[in-house]
Enzyme design. Sequence first.
Site, PDB file in Angstrom:
ATOM      1  N   GLY A 119     -35.483 -51.799 -19.476  1.00 42.91           N
ATOM      2  CA  GLY A 119     -36.681 -52.457 -19.939  1.00 42.91           C
ATOM      3  C   GLY A 119     -37.790 -52.861 -19.128  1.00 42.91           C
ATOM      4  O   GLY A 119     -38.894 -53.042 -19.236  1.00 42.91           O
ATOM      5  N   ASP A 159     -34.435 -64.148 -22.667  1.00 42.15           N
ATOM      6  CA  ASP A 159     -34.241 -64.613 -23.757  1.00 42.15           C
ATOM      7  C   ASP A 159     -33.180 -65.805 -23.848  1.00 42.15           C
ATOM      8  O   ASP A 159     -33.680 -66.712 -23.509  1.00 42.15           O
ATOM      9  CB  ASP A 159     -33.621 -63.486 -24.834  1.00 42.15           C
ATOM     10  N   LYS A 202     -38.607 -66.180 -23.645  1.00 39.35           N
ATOM     11  CA  LYS A 202     -38.550 -66.920 -25.190  1.00 39.35           C
ATOM     12  C   LYS A 202     -38.138 -68.257 -24.778  1.00 39.35           C
ATOM     13  O   LYS A 202     -37.013 -68.496 -24.861  1.00 39.35           O
ATOM     14  CB  LYS A 202     -37.622 -66.399 -25.932  1.00 39.35           C
ATOM     15  N   PHE A 224     -38.486 -61.112 -32.930  1.00 35.09           N
ATOM     16  CA  PHE A 224     -38.085 -59.714 -32.020  1.00 35.09           C
ATOM     17  C   PHE A 224     -39.282 -58.950 -31.886  1.00 35.09           C
ATOM     18  O   PHE A 224     -40.045 -58.495 -32.686  1.00 35.09           O
ATOM     19  CB  PHE A 224     -36.684 -59.067 -33.061  1.00 35.09           C
ATOM     20  N   ASP A 259     -37.062 -52.204 -26.242  1.00 41.53           N
ATOM     21  CA  ASP A 259     -36.780 -51.349 -27.517  1.00 41.53           C
ATOM     22  C   ASP A 259     -35.966 -51.943 -28.648  1.00 41.53           C
ATOM     23  O   ASP A 259     -35.642 -53.093 -28.487  1.00 41.53           O
ATOM     24  CB  ASP A 259     -35.493 -50.505 -26.752  1.00 41.53           C
TER      25      ASP A 259
HETATM   26  P1  IMP Z   1     -30.653 -62.380 -22.554  1.00 44.79           P
HETATM   27  O1  IMP Z   1     -29.528 -61.989 -21.722  1.00 44.79           O
HETATM   28  O2  IMP Z   1     -30.649 -63.237 -24.002  1.00 44.79           O
HETATM   29  O3  IMP Z   1     -31.803 -63.462 -21.764  1.00 44.79           O
HETATM   30  O4  IMP Z   1     -31.455 -61.183 -23.000  1.00 44.79           O
HETATM   31  C1  IMP Z   1     -32.050 -60.354 -22.267  1.00 44.79           C
HETATM   32  C2  IMP Z   1     -32.138 -58.808 -22.712  1.00 44.79           C
HETATM   33  O5  IMP Z   1     -32.083 -58.770 -24.400  1.00 44.79           O
HETATM   34  C3  IMP Z   1     -33.562 -58.554 -22.261  1.00 44.79           C
HETATM   35  O6  IMP Z   1     -33.381 -57.615 -21.370  1.00 44.79           O
HETATM   36  C4  IMP Z   1     -33.591 -57.097 -23.659  1.00 44.79           C
HETATM   37  O7  IMP Z   1     -32.845 -56.187 -23.215  1.00 44.79           O
HETATM   38  C5  IMP Z   1     -32.842 -57.917 -24.772  1.00 44.79           C
HETATM   39  N1  IMP Z   1     -33.871 -58.719 -25.541  1.00 44.79           N
HETATM   40  C6  IMP Z   1     -34.035 -59.898 -25.882  1.00 44.79           C
HETATM   41  N2  IMP Z   1     -35.108 -60.103 -26.670  1.00 44.79           N
HETATM   42  C7  IMP Z   1     -35.552 -58.958 -26.931  1.00 44.79           C
HETATM   43  C8  IMP Z   1     -36.686 -58.451 -28.081  1.00 44.79           C
HETATM   44  O8  IMP Z   1     -37.496 -59.487 -28.667  1.00 44.79           O
HETATM   45  N3  IMP Z   1     -36.882 -57.303 -28.178  1.00 44.79           N
HETATM   46  C9  IMP Z   1     -36.282 -56.267 -27.442  1.00 44.79           C
HETATM   47  N4  IMP Z   1     -35.041 -56.757 -26.585  1.00 44.79           N
HETATM   48  C10 IMP Z   1     -34.814 -58.077 -26.607  1.00 44.79           C
HETATM   49 MG    MG Z   2     -33.153 -55.500 -20.634  1.00 44.40          MG
END
Ligand code: IMP
Ligand code: MG
Length: 181
Positions: A49, A107, A135, A156, A163
């Site tokens: 990403g 996130d 977020k 999202f 992606d």
């Molecule tokens: P976390 O581990 O919950 O902080 O999420 C991180 C990963 O989830 C990011 O590196 C993204 O790959 C994916 N992700 C979280 N939110 C989104 C979104 O709104 N769109 C696309 N990918 C997301």
């Molecule tokens: Mg990612």
Amino acid sequence: MKRVTLKDKTFELFIPYETLQTAIKELANRINNDYKDKQTPLFLGVLNGSFMFMSELMKEIEFNCEMSFVKLASYSGTTSLGRVSELIGLADNLQGRDIIVVEDIVDTGDSIEHLLRSLVGHEPASVEIATLLLKPDSYTKKIPVKYSAMSIPNDFIVGFGLDYNQLGRNLKNIYKIVDEK
Ligand code: IMP
Ligand code: MG
């Protein structure tokens, strides 16, 4: 483009490229200021990403630095509970280095938590997180996210590296999912 369709979902324009660019320049200025006296910091991009953000950010960095990429591979553990994340691609000697982890989005914070756990074992001098998007309503961890270019609500999104089922990473703007109600 005002709207894009990826597989079964429709997305509408949310953050145009120009806005991203301005926010990234401001973030780069902060990093330039904070790291100007450090010894060759290492930017560590998290694939897939972060590739577009990394490219845009690095063009604005004014001190000598190195860059590298890692990947967090998730797989289901055969014996343990749930998902395990393994950090792959870490080739450099990180001991004593100032590291800036470059992420597309934070996130829940699960990913950066895994990452930091792996990195700390390599005894770097410092580790900070730089993310294009945060977020805040979803983030549950205590790890400080020092550098975030923009904060967004819990919708999202896709584009600029992010992606939906591997699609949409190439989009120059960021798009938000359209509520199917
Ligand atoms: P976390 O581990 O919950 O902080 O999420 C991180 C990963 O989830 C990011 O590196 C993204 O790959 C994916 N992700 C979280 N939110 C989104 C979104 O709104 N769109 C696309 N990918 C997301
Ligand atoms: Mg990612």
